[in-house]
Write a protein that holds these residues in place. Structure first.
Motif, short mmCIF file in Angstrom:
data_model
loop_
_atom_site.label_atom_id
_atom_site.label_comp_id
_atom_site.label_asym_id
_atom_site.label_seq_id
_atom_site.Cartn_x
_atom_site.Cartn_y
_atom_site.Cartn_z
N THR A 65 0.47 -1.11 -0.34
CA THR A 65 0.01 0.44 0.04
C THR A 65 1.27 1.68 0.20
N THR A 66 0.09 2.40 -0.23
CA THR A 66 0.99 3.56 -0.46
C THR A 66 0.20 4.35 -0.18
N ASP A 67 0.78 5.47 0.42
CA ASP A 67 -0.37 7.07 0.27
C ASP A 67 0.43 7.99 -0.44
N THR A 104 -0.32 9.02 -4.47
CA THR A 104 -0.28 9.58 -5.36
C THR A 104 -0.37 8.83 -7.26
N GLN A 115 5.29 15.23 -5.18
CA GLN A 115 4.46 14.60 -3.70
C GLN A 115 5.72 14.23 -2.30
N LYS A 148 5.59 11.05 2.29
CA LYS A 148 4.84 9.47 1.16
C LYS A 148 5.45 7.42 1.91
N TYR A 149 4.66 7.50 1.57
CA TYR A 149 5.34 6.02 2.08
C TYR A 149 4.83 4.82 1.45
N ARG A 193 7.88 -0.94 6.27
CA ARG A 193 7.41 0.97 5.18
C ARG A 193 9.03 1.41 5.07
#
Length: 331
Positions: free
Chosen positions: A43-45, A47, A72, A75-76, A147
């Protein structure tokens, strides 16, 4: 302790681990490379643009056409190996189709997706088409979650992101929750510790900041969450008092600052009376990167009430906000 390895003392008294064959990390082990869509949830936050999103990073293909939206920050990208799967990883490879920086990142591990252990220094992601990320590998510690966290800079939309691979131990690992073994997850290691650790120094904090900001669990680049060290200082100390009756074994620390200006050369030492000091770590540059993970005290097996960063050479700088220090500590 890992399932197939044995934890033992070295002749010098340090913790060391003897690896069974199934524990030796390899990209060929399950979860390391190829199509791992059924093994890992990614998963990632951030875009994403293009086809397939962030999931293309674990599909085994080097021909995908997905990319980060440009500009951006903070982010992770997170990898979940699933309930009960505590994986020990010694290296990661990040593939994109061209050498374009995505900013500075760090790697963390967790078993609850909330409390994170620092397991790498900061590094620039994407300076070559293949970025190799070394990990502070310990065969006795495994994590369900890994992460990649962006700590500075911005993403670029120029390169296609292709794949991420893990140099991973085949055998399941014990999760990092044994309080007898030093860990950042143990009490005093991370988070807000301002009620249990008293921080003092030989210099006066600048810009309205306080020394306790180093142990408050906050990372904001301001005088509320970070410490400003006055510039051009030498022979300084920062002392951490764990309180009356405390006897803490510390084997490493993670030092956060932003931006990454060096504070000179320092070493970690310890005491039980705040007067007579024992060196537990080697002299090394403090700072210079956004997060520095020090393992120079890994041989320490003695508990102390006080720990101190002692400046041995060089000079401090006011340029960076000094955000936080975290300790690899035995409860």
């Amino acid at each position: 302790m890992s399932i197939l390895g044995m934890r033992q003392w070295s002749m010098g008294g340090a913790y060391q681990f003897v690896l069974a064959a199934a524990e030796v990390p390899s990209y060929a082990n399950s979860g390391g490379s190829g199509n791992r869509s059924s093994l890992i949830t990614i998963t990632t936050d951030a875009t994403m643009a293009g086809s397939g999103g962030i999931a293309v990073m674990i599909d085994g293909a080097q021909t995908d056409s997905a990319w980060f939206a440009s500009g951006q920050s903070g982010k992770y990208v997170k990898f979940d190996f699933g309930a009960g799967n505590y994986k020990a990883i010694s290296e990661i490879k990040w593939y994109q189709d061209s050498a374009v920086s995505q900013g500075s990142w760090v790697l963390d591990g967790s078993n609850d997706d909330a409390n994170w252990v620092p397991i790498s220094d900061s590094f620039t992601l994407g300076t070559s088409a293949t970025t190799t990320i070394p990990v502070a590998y310990n065969a006795g510690k495994g994590y369900r979650y890994y992460r990649l966290l962006q700590v500075s800079g911005t993403t670029s939309s120029s390169p296609y992101i292709r794949e991420v691979e893990f140099k991973i131990a085949a055998a399941p690992q014990a999760n990092d929750n044994n309080s007898a073994v030093p860990s950042y997850l143990n009490p005093g290691g991370t988070g807000d510790r301002s009620a249990s650790i008293t921080v003092t120094s030989t210099f006066t904090a600048g810009s309205g900041s306080t020394l306790s900001n180093l142990v408050d669990g906050g990372f904001g680049l301001n005088s509320t969450d970070s410490l400003e060290i006055p510039g051009s200082q030498s022979n300084q100390t920062i002392t951490f008092d764990f309180g009356v009756g405390a006897s803490k074994i510390i084997t490493g620390y993670a030092f956060w600052q932003n931006p990454g200006g060096s504070q000179g050369t320092w070493k970690l030492r310890a005491s039980n009376d705040n007067s007579n000091w024992t060196d537990v770590g080697a002299a090394e540059t403090l700072g210079g990167v956004f997060r520095q993970v020090s393992k120079s005290a890994s041989a320490n097996t003695t508990g102390y009430r006080y720990y101190q960063l002692f400046q041995t050479s060089g000079f401090t700088t006011t340029t960076p906000w000094n955000q936080e220090i975290q300790f690899e500590i035995a409860a």
